[in-house]
Design a protein around this motif. Structure first.
Motif, PDB file in Angstrom:
ATOM      1  N   CYS A 115      13.198  36.866  58.309  1.00  0.00           N
ATOM      2  CA  CYS A 115      12.613  35.643  57.746  1.00  0.00           C
ATOM      3  C   CYS A 115      11.412  35.198  58.584  1.00  0.00           C
ATOM      4  O   CYS A 115      11.570  34.717  59.708  1.00  0.00           O
ATOM      5  CB  CYS A 115      13.676  34.534  57.729  1.00  0.00           C
ATOM      6  SG  CYS A 115      12.979  32.925  57.304  1.00  0.00           S
ATOM      7  N   PRO A 116      10.197  35.335  58.051  1.00  0.00           N
ATOM      8  CA  PRO A 116       9.023  34.939  58.840  1.00  0.00           C
ATOM      9  C   PRO A 116       8.932  33.438  59.056  1.00  0.00           C
ATOM     10  O   PRO A 116       8.283  32.985  60.006  1.00  0.00           O
ATOM     11  CB  PRO A 116       7.846  35.448  58.004  1.00  0.00           C
ATOM     12  CG  PRO A 116       8.374  35.641  56.628  1.00  0.00           C
ATOM     13  CD  PRO A 116       9.846  35.917  56.756  1.00  0.00           C
ATOM     14  N   CYS A 171       8.422  34.238  48.967  1.00  0.00           N
ATOM     15  CA  CYS A 171       7.904  33.156  49.809  1.00  0.00           C
ATOM     16  C   CYS A 171       6.495  33.392  50.319  1.00  0.00           C
ATOM     17  O   CYS A 171       6.026  34.515  50.410  1.00  0.00           O
ATOM     18  CB  CYS A 171       8.860  32.900  50.958  1.00  0.00           C
ATOM     19  SG  CYS A 171       8.651  33.867  52.414  1.00  0.00           S
ATOM     20  N   CYS A 325      15.125  28.926  54.658  1.00  0.00           N
ATOM     21  CA  CYS A 325      15.324  28.144  53.425  1.00  0.00           C
ATOM     22  C   CYS A 325      16.805  27.836  53.194  1.00  0.00           C
ATOM     23  O   CYS A 325      17.638  28.754  53.290  1.00  0.00           O
ATOM     24  CB  CYS A 325      14.825  28.922  52.209  1.00  0.00           C
ATOM     25  SG  CYS A 325      13.054  29.189  52.223  1.00  0.00           S
ATOM     26  N   CYS A 329      16.827  33.284  50.634  1.00  0.00           N
ATOM     27  CA  CYS A 329      15.578  33.751  50.001  1.00  0.00           C
ATOM     28  C   CYS A 329      15.514  33.525  48.490  1.00  0.00           C
ATOM     29  O   CYS A 329      14.421  33.442  47.931  1.00  0.00           O
ATOM     30  CB  CYS A 329      15.386  35.238  50.260  1.00  0.00           C
ATOM     31  SG  CYS A 329      15.091  35.613  51.972  1.00  0.00           S
ATOM     32  N   GLY A 332      13.424  30.616  47.893  1.00  0.00           N
ATOM     33  CA  GLY A 332      12.153  30.584  48.621  1.00  0.00           C
ATOM     34  C   GLY A 332      11.083  29.784  47.882  1.00  0.00           C
ATOM     35  O   GLY A 332      11.120  29.629  46.657  1.00  0.00           O
TER      36      GLY A 332
HETATM   37 FE1  SF4 Z   1      12.665  32.935  55.018  1.00  0.00          FE
HETATM   38 FE2  SF4 Z   1      12.711  31.376  52.881  1.00  0.00          FE
HETATM   39 FE3  SF4 Z   1      10.909  33.311  53.075  1.00  0.00          FE
HETATM   40 FE4  SF4 Z   1      13.493  33.943  52.711  1.00  0.00          FE
HETATM   41  S1  SF4 Z   1      12.183  32.856  51.282  1.00  0.00           S
HETATM   42  S2  SF4 Z   1      12.054  34.916  54.118  1.00  0.00           S
HETATM   43  S3  SF4 Z   1      14.478  32.311  53.850  1.00  0.00           S
HETATM   44  S4  SF4 Z   1      11.051  31.523  54.420  1.00  0.00           S
END
Ligand code: SF4
Length: 408
Positions: A115-116, A171, A325, A329, A332
């Motif tokens: 998760c970035p 995301c 999040c 994801c 996202g």
């Molecule tokens: Fe992280 Fe949210 Fe992106 Fe998934 S959608 S990688 S939880 S920031």
């Protein structure tokens, strides 16, 4: 998720990775390859009332009509990421049980790195105490980029510099991840720097593309999917893992139980809710003692609590699947928004049901496409080649004097 810490340079780069930029790159002579995330597939499936596999086939039709050479699936590179992560976890667990107390403090808990939003927060806000805990394995977005630009390009007889690789993700923070210097490398043939992922489109941007083309997506013809880097078998079944944010805790828990304690676990695992639905844990007991303690930790509220515990040396978990999040994801910021009259809660429930609909649960270690990547390219999990292409490092961000002064 991490918009609070985005710099102006990053804003410029986010604008560069846009639908307009992708359209400009069509017909520029490069071979365009797409990699589609399973969470984006689920979001489009719910929006159009289709199955994830139908979405995959119809997007293949649409993108190939625009001149895209291949459409792959990051479920396949997620399996590669999971295998490397299993290998890393076993090494860390053994090391922490044999090393001195001081050294072992940085081995466990191991924290997932996919998760970035979380990585950005850790690097910019938490400082160096947390970074040694984060798994060195790249995310599925970057491992598929590394595979395409270092190996699959040879099978396709294309130079890596002639590939424009686009991922479709749930995301915006994935755009920041793709632009990291760590995910660029020098080509063999000339001085050009090769980027594993050239551009990231969000699921919402792909919906914009569908609308822009004024097509009825639901009646588009199905095309066969590209099997080279996709979890689809000869019979057309789609394979996935349990867990809507990548299945890290699930897969590592089963693997560690088998490899460290000779306990094979079949069927679904029993997660116990700790504080809320976004903080759940899994434990394995041997001879009355808890030997494995894992947790899913989603959303900033939960992750702030857990990092405080790590900092004070009071975290009792061996592995943490951290996602920025709430609900992970599937929820996202780049996913398709709820339809009018649909609540966010209803949408996430539909996404969770659709995510695994018609998707068979597969064992990453038995994935024939991934076995082939190890045989033909990487050798063994954790090999020198695997470390070079599939692992990375994190960097504490030293705050500028001006930003430090602003915090006074
Ligand atoms: Fe992280 Fe949210 Fe992106 Fe998934 S959608 S990688 S939880 S920031």
């Amino acid at each position: 998720a991490c918009s609070g810490c985005i710099t102006s340079a990053e804003t410029v780069m986010l604008e560069k990775q846009s639908l307009d930029e992708f359209l400009l790159n069509l017909n520029k002579g490069k071979s365009i390859i797409f990699s589609l995330s399973p969470q984006s597939r689920a979001s489009l499936a719910v929006h159009f009332g289709l199955s994830p596999l139908q979405v995959f086939k119809k997007l293949t039709t649409l993108l190939k009509s625009l001149g895209v050479r291949a459409i792959f699936d990051t479920s396949s590179s997620r399996d590669l990421t999971l295998i490397e992560s299993c290998n890393e976890f076993i090494a860390r667990y053994r090391e922490s049980n044999s090393a001195s107390e001081e050294k072992s403090k940085s081995d466990l808990p191991m924290i997932s790195s996919a998760c970035p939003g979380w990585i950005c927060y850790a690097e910019k806000t938490l400082g160096s105490y947390i970074l040694p805990h984060i798994s060195s394995v790249k995310s599925p977005q970057q491992t598929i980029g590394a595979a395409i630009k270092n190996h699959i390009c040879q099978e396709l007889c294309i130079r890596p510099e002639d590939i424009y690789h686009v991922t479709v993700m749930p995301c915006y923070d994935k755009k920041l991840e793709a632009a990291r210097d760590d995910f660029m490398f020098q080509s063999d043939s000339d001085a050009e720097r090769i980027t594993e992922v050239d551009s990231v489109l969000t699921t919402g941007e792909v919906l914009d593309l569908i609308k822009m083309k004024s097509i009825d997506f639901t009646t588009l013809e199905d095309s066969p999917v590209d099997k080279l880097l996709s979890n689809v078998d000869e019979e057309g079944n789609l394979y996935g893992v349990r867990g809507s944010s990548g299945g890290y805790a699930d897969t590592l828990f089963r693997y560690a139980s088998k490899m460290l304690f000779r306990k094979e676990i079949d069927g679904p695992l029993e997660y116990k809710t700790v504080r809320n639905a976004d903080f759940r844990e899994l434990t394995l007991e041997v001879d009355g003692k808890i030997v494995l303690r894992f947790a899913l930790c989603y959303g900033f509220r939960n992750l702030r609590n857990i990092v405080t515990k790590i900092k004070s040396g009071k975290c009792e978990y061996h592995f943490l699947e951290i996602m920025a999040c709430p609900s992970g994801c599937l929820n996202g910021g780049g996913q398709i928004k709820p339809n009018p009259g649909q609540s966010a809660k209803d949408l996430i429930q539909s996404l969770e049901a659709t995510y695994s609909e018609n998707v068979l649960v597969g064992d990453p270690f038995e994935n024939p496409g991934i076995k082939r990547l190890y045989n033909d390219w990487l050798g063994q999990p954790g090999s020198e080649k695997a470390k070079r292409h599939l692992h990375t490092e994190y960097h504490p961000v030293v705050k500028s004097i001006s930003s430090q002064l602003q915090n006074w």
